[in-house]
Design an enzyme around this catalytic site. Sequence first.
Site, mmCIF file in Angstrom:
data_model
loop_
_atom_site.group_PDB
_atom_site.id
_atom_site.type_symbol
_atom_site.label_atom_id
_atom_site.label_comp_id
_atom_site.label_asym_id
_atom_site.label_seq_id
_atom_site.Cartn_x
_atom_site.Cartn_y
_atom_site.Cartn_z
ATOM 1 N N LYS A 251 0.828 -1.187 0.000
ATOM 2 C CA LYS A 251 0.000 0.000 0.000
ATOM 3 C C LYS A 251 0.874 1.253 0.000
ATOM 4 O O LYS A 251 2.051 1.202 0.377
ATOM 5 C CB LYS A 251 -0.903 0.027 1.250
ATOM 6 C CG LYS A 251 -1.908 -1.094 1.357
ATOM 7 C CD LYS A 251 -2.698 -0.977 2.667
ATOM 8 C CE LYS A 251 -3.650 -2.144 2.865
ATOM 9 N NZ LYS A 251 -4.787 -2.062 1.946
ATOM 10 N N ARG A 325 -9.331 -12.320 2.839
ATOM 11 C CA ARG A 325 -10.176 -13.422 2.369
ATOM 12 C C ARG A 325 -9.449 -14.762 2.462
ATOM 13 O O ARG A 325 -10.084 -15.818 2.582
ATOM 14 C CB ARG A 325 -10.636 -13.132 0.939
ATOM 15 C CG ARG A 325 -9.534 -13.065 -0.089
ATOM 16 C CD ARG A 325 -9.945 -12.347 -1.362
ATOM 17 N NE ARG A 325 -10.100 -10.914 -1.141
ATOM 18 C CZ ARG A 325 -10.437 -10.058 -2.091
ATOM 19 N NH1 ARG A 325 -10.659 -10.482 -3.326
ATOM 20 N NH2 ARG A 325 -10.554 -8.775 -1.827
#
Length: 471
Positions: A251, A325
């Site tokens: 990020k 996930r």
Amino acid sequence: MTDFNALIEADTGQSARTIQILDVNNFEDWLKGQPDSIRAIVTAYQFVANPDSYLLLPPVGGKSDDKSVASDFSVVAGVLNSEKLDAWSLAKLGGRLPEGTYRLQGASAKGGLFGWLIPQHEFDRYKELPNKQGPSVLLVKDAIAQKDEAVRQAEATAMVRDMVNMPAADMGPDKIEDIVDRLSEKHGGELKVTRGDTLEEHFPMIHGVGKAAMRAHAPRLIELKWGKADHPKIAIVGKGVTFDSGGLSMKSPAGMLLMKKDMGGAAHAIALARMVMEANLPVRLHLLVPAVENSVDGHALRPGDILKSRKGLTVEITNTDAEGRLVLGDALTLAGEDEPELIIDFATLTGAARVALGPDLPAMFCDDKEMADGLLEAGDEESDPLWHMPLWSGYDSRLNSQIADCVNSAPGSFAGCITAALFLKKFAPESVPWAHFDTFAWRPASKPGRPKGGEALGLRASWRYLQGRYG
């Protein structure tokens, strides 16, 4: 933790300041009945009983020994509906009024106790808060029966806020384990923590995400089981990524700024489990928290790597920043192996859900209509709204891989929260009702009773649903 129990007392005629509850529909009638001095003050401050507004008024009339008359001032407050308070109706008052004891006039406190309590909790671990008000106590009559429930909800909400607000250095996988351990000990639960080689063997996706932080913040799967064996089984799962750098798909600095909150799903799951145990709900609870840090070193997961999951499916990694996930996939598989009646998971999973619904409205995915409708109704009743998003199979092909059973992140930005939920669906048991909450766990701007920072979104709705189903 704030002593919420001390902030509500039974009204037995104690001396207290009064809070006159009004709304825009009955404001004019009330104003006509006031003496000139009060009308002048109300007009000067342009008070018209709009929701979340209030005004302190000087005393008028009454005998000095009359306990029903405030000795120094009274309060007039505006709400949306003075005949039926909701969870946030009193949020502007709790924690803002001067220290003292109060009672409502012209309304029952039913429905509004949570909003009185939660503003009186503030996160002050690292900073002494200036001008902090002393406690405000509310005297109640018919609403006293709701006190325990309001306190339970306030404590759970405060727990989520505090956990999310903590910096990652003080809320790593080990600290989350400590919190669950204390809850287990308090309520007589069974704690199991899987780490190291055993984690790698049985939960390879959890290990794969967390292995780059192995030396400093070792990944683990934290489980708590509680309740009688013959009670209906339920599973609650929470994403516990204690800091998310994005891994090698790193990020930006701005994107990492709030990533201490990426364990917000775990905070929700743990708080919901706490409510279940404290209320002694007749269920067999299975709490699962995959706790990891998504970091970077020579062992970090790489784009193009293929992980084998606990379920046996192989996953091609197309984005190491789609890590939540992965850890949830292994946890959902284990939850299904216990054959529960339902599964609820919480995760700060996608920015796409925030683009679609903003920060205040969690995306809820559930293809069991009865469960979905029950959760939506519970959210409305608790003023903790949800939005039902589609698990549309037409997007399944976006998760196809040429060399593995699936990819972890679909190409492009379209339908990002849906494809993430469809990935999770591959690991949730087909025959078990399952709800997935893609929640923000953060409030970017303050509202009455809801300060900027960590936030519980979907927690009270889920609890209300479980109460209705099993209570």
